[in-house]
Design a protein around this motif. Structure first.
Motif, mmCIF file in Angstrom:
data_model
loop_
_atom_site.group_PDB
_atom_site.id
_atom_site.type_symbol
_atom_site.label_atom_id
_atom_site.label_comp_id
_atom_site.label_asym_id
_atom_site.label_seq_id
_atom_site.Cartn_x
_atom_site.Cartn_y
_atom_site.Cartn_z
ATOM 1 N N ALA A 172 0.812 -1.222 0.000
ATOM 2 C CA ALA A 172 0.000 0.000 0.000
ATOM 3 C C ALA A 172 0.842 1.268 0.000
ATOM 4 O O ALA A 172 0.364 2.327 -0.429
ATOM 5 N N ILE A 173 2.087 1.175 0.487
ATOM 6 C CA ILE A 173 2.934 2.370 0.564
ATOM 7 C C ILE A 173 4.145 2.284 -0.367
ATOM 8 O O ILE A 173 5.001 3.172 -0.358
ATOM 9 N N ALA A 174 4.227 1.228 -1.172
ATOM 10 C CA ALA A 174 5.413 1.001 -2.002
ATOM 11 C C ALA A 174 5.589 2.106 -3.035
ATOM 12 O O ALA A 174 4.640 2.518 -3.709
ATOM 13 N N ARG A 175 6.840 2.579 -3.162
ATOM 14 C CA ARG A 175 7.169 3.639 -4.100
ATOM 15 C C ARG A 175 8.158 3.134 -5.151
ATOM 16 O O ARG A 175 8.784 2.086 -4.983
ATOM 17 N N THR A 176 8.278 3.909 -6.209
ATOM 18 C CA THR A 176 9.147 3.512 -7.317
ATOM 19 C C THR A 176 10.588 3.934 -7.031
ATOM 20 O O THR A 176 11.166 4.784 -7.712
ATOM 21 N N GLY A 177 11.153 3.316 -6.014
ATOM 22 C CA GLY A 177 12.533 3.609 -5.632
ATOM 23 C C GLY A 177 13.153 2.439 -4.910
ATOM 24 O O GLY A 177 12.478 1.725 -4.161
ATOM 25 N N SER A 178 14.439 2.221 -5.150
ATOM 26 C CA SER A 178 15.206 1.170 -4.478
ATOM 27 C C SER A 178 16.493 1.782 -3.938
ATOM 28 O O SER A 178 17.135 2.596 -4.607
ATOM 29 N N ALA A 179 16.872 1.375 -2.733
ATOM 30 C CA ALA A 179 18.040 1.940 -2.061
ATOM 31 C C ALA A 179 19.058 0.862 -1.736
ATOM 32 O O ALA A 179 18.695 -0.221 -1.260
ATOM 33 N N ILE A 180 20.335 1.153 -1.992
ATOM 34 C CA ILE A 180 21.448 0.285 -1.607
ATOM 35 C C ILE A 180 22.053 0.856 -0.328
ATOM 36 O O ILE A 180 22.389 2.043 -0.263
ATOM 37 N N LEU A 181 22.223 0.002 0.689
ATOM 38 C CA LEU A 181 22.692 0.441 2.004
ATOM 39 C C LEU A 181 24.058 -0.175 2.309
ATOM 40 O O LEU A 181 24.229 -1.395 2.229
ATOM 41 N N CYS A 182 25.004 0.676 2.686
ATOM 42 C CA CYS A 182 26.402 0.272 2.889
ATOM 43 C C CYS A 182 26.793 0.367 4.366
ATOM 44 O O CYS A 182 26.495 1.357 5.024
ATOM 45 N N HIS A 183 27.521 -0.647 4.839
ATOM 46 C CA HIS A 183 27.807 -0.772 6.271
ATOM 47 C C HIS A 183 29.182 -0.216 6.656
ATOM 48 O O HIS A 183 30.009 0.119 5.805
ATOM 49 N N PRO A 184 29.465 -0.148 7.981
ATOM 50 C CA PRO A 184 30.752 0.387 8.457
ATOM 51 C C PRO A 184 31.934 -0.505 8.076
ATOM 52 O O PRO A 184 31.780 -1.572 7.477
ATOM 53 N N HIS A 185 33.119 -0.079 8.494
ATOM 54 C CA HIS A 185 34.373 -0.698 8.076
ATOM 55 C C HIS A 185 34.422 -2.186 8.446
ATOM 56 O O HIS A 185 34.293 -2.549 9.616
ATOM 57 N N PRO A 186 34.630 -3.063 7.465
ATOM 58 C CA PRO A 186 34.627 -4.502 7.741
ATOM 59 C C PRO A 186 35.790 -4.964 8.615
ATOM 60 O O PRO A 186 35.659 -5.974 9.315
ATOM 61 N N LEU A 187 36.909 -4.257 8.590
ATOM 62 C CA LEU A 187 38.044 -4.663 9.417
ATOM 63 C C LEU A 187 37.877 -4.218 10.866
ATOM 64 O O LEU A 187 38.705 -4.549 11.720
ATOM 65 N N GLN A 188 36.797 -3.488 11.139
ATOM 66 C CA GLN A 188 36.485 -3.057 12.504
ATOM 67 C C GLN A 188 35.135 -3.611 12.952
ATOM 68 O O GLN A 188 34.465 -3.056 13.821
ATOM 69 N N GLY A 189 34.741 -4.734 12.330
ATOM 70 C CA GLY A 189 33.524 -5.418 12.743
ATOM 71 C C GLY A 189 32.263 -5.015 12.017
ATOM 72 O O GLY A 189 31.169 -5.497 12.354
ATOM 73 N N GLY A 190 32.346 -4.160 11.017
ATOM 74 C CA GLY A 190 31.155 -3.712 10.314
ATOM 75 C C GLY A 190 30.556 -4.786 9.429
ATOM 76 O O GLY A 190 31.275 -5.469 8.697
ATOM 77 N N THR A 191 29.232 -4.938 9.499
ATOM 78 C CA THR A 191 28.495 -5.854 8.633
ATOM 79 C C THR A 191 27.154 -5.211 8.282
ATOM 80 O O THR A 191 26.769 -4.187 8.857
ATOM 81 N N MET A 192 26.417 -5.869 7.381
ATOM 82 C CA MET A 192 25.106 -5.343 7.012
ATOM 83 C C MET A 192 24.086 -5.473 8.144
ATOM 84 O O MET A 192 22.970 -4.953 8.044
ATOM 85 N N HIS A 193 24.463 -6.161 9.237
ATOM 86 C CA HIS A 193 23.566 -6.307 10.380
ATOM 87 C C HIS A 193 23.799 -5.222 11.442
ATOM 88 O O HIS A 193 23.174 -5.254 12.497
#
Length: 232
Positions: free
Chosen positions: A39-60
């Motif tokens: 019902a609220i879906a819009r015509t847009g998609s977003a790519i989300l980037c996480h913090p530094h992987p060598l300092q523990g960053g992940t997509m979670h």
């Protein structure tokens, strides 16, 4: 393997969201896709980037997941990725260069799978640096940088986005120098929309719900159209 060959091997976008592995230049890129309520879906998609992987960053990371939640509530489809060498993503850390290439690969896939959608790019900390590196060649409709590490990474040679972009910075950030971020923003023409969050550290502890509201309010003016006209 060329970019077009990699794209030809890519799976379809999961209609109901979910995890998948996308072929990339360094091997598999682990993604987690989410779709808003119809019902609220819009015509847009977003790519989300996480913090530094060598300092523990992940997509979670909690800031990344609150960013995802905020955008879903605004009606955008979201794609979180694990950078090279994190989780099920192949390859090794590439100081933002290969990571930006992987963002470009995801963008090409999204544009094939969801041709009616505009592209948004968003990142937290090191992820901000990665999505800013990618933005110049991808022509996104919106860029979101949360605690961009100005002063720690070289932003001076990056081609800046020409679309609207938002910078959110905690005033008590213990990892990214807020003064360096503010000084960097002052050099930019045209300048992004800068929001300073008082009493806020790098990881937004006890301020995640405030961040959610801030994002939704700050981005509301640039939302793409609804996917389906509610009037029928």
């Amino acid at each position: 393997m060329t970019a077009s060959e990699l794209l030809s091997r890519a799976p379809p976008f999961p209609a109901a969201g979910g995890a998948l592995l996308l072929p990339g230049a360094a091997g598999a890129i682990e993604l987690d896709c989410a779709v808003p309520e119809a019902a609220i879906a819009r015509t847009g998609s977003a790519i989300l980037c996480h913090p530094h992987p060598l300092q523990g960053g992940t997509m979670h990371n909690k800031v990344v997941t609150i960013l995802e939640r905020s955008l879903l509530e605004l009606g955008l489809t979201t794609v979180r990725l694990n950078f090279r060498g994190v989780g099920k993503s192949a390859g090794v850390h590439d100081n933002g260069v290969g990571e930006a290439d992987d963002v470009a690969t995801i963008a090409a896939w999204l544009r094939r799978e969801r041709p009616d959608d505009v592209l948004w790019l968003a990142g937290f900390s090191f992820g901000s640096y990665v999505c800013l590196r990618a933005a110049g060649r991808l022509a996104p409709a919106q860029v979101i940088l949360i605690a961009p590490p100005a002063g720690r990474w070289d932003f001076s040679s990056i081609a800046l986005p020409t679309c609207p972009w938002l910078v959110v910075q905690g005033e008590e950030d213990e990892l990214v120098d807020p003064a360096a971020v503010y000084a960097w923003v002052e050099t930019l023409k045209p300048a992004p929309h800068l929001v300073r969050m008082p009493e806020t550290g790098h990881f937004f502890h006890r301020r995640l719900m405030d961040l959610r509201g801030l994002l939704k309010n700050s981005l509301a003016a640039n939302l793409p159209p609804l996917r389906t006209d509610p009037r029928g």
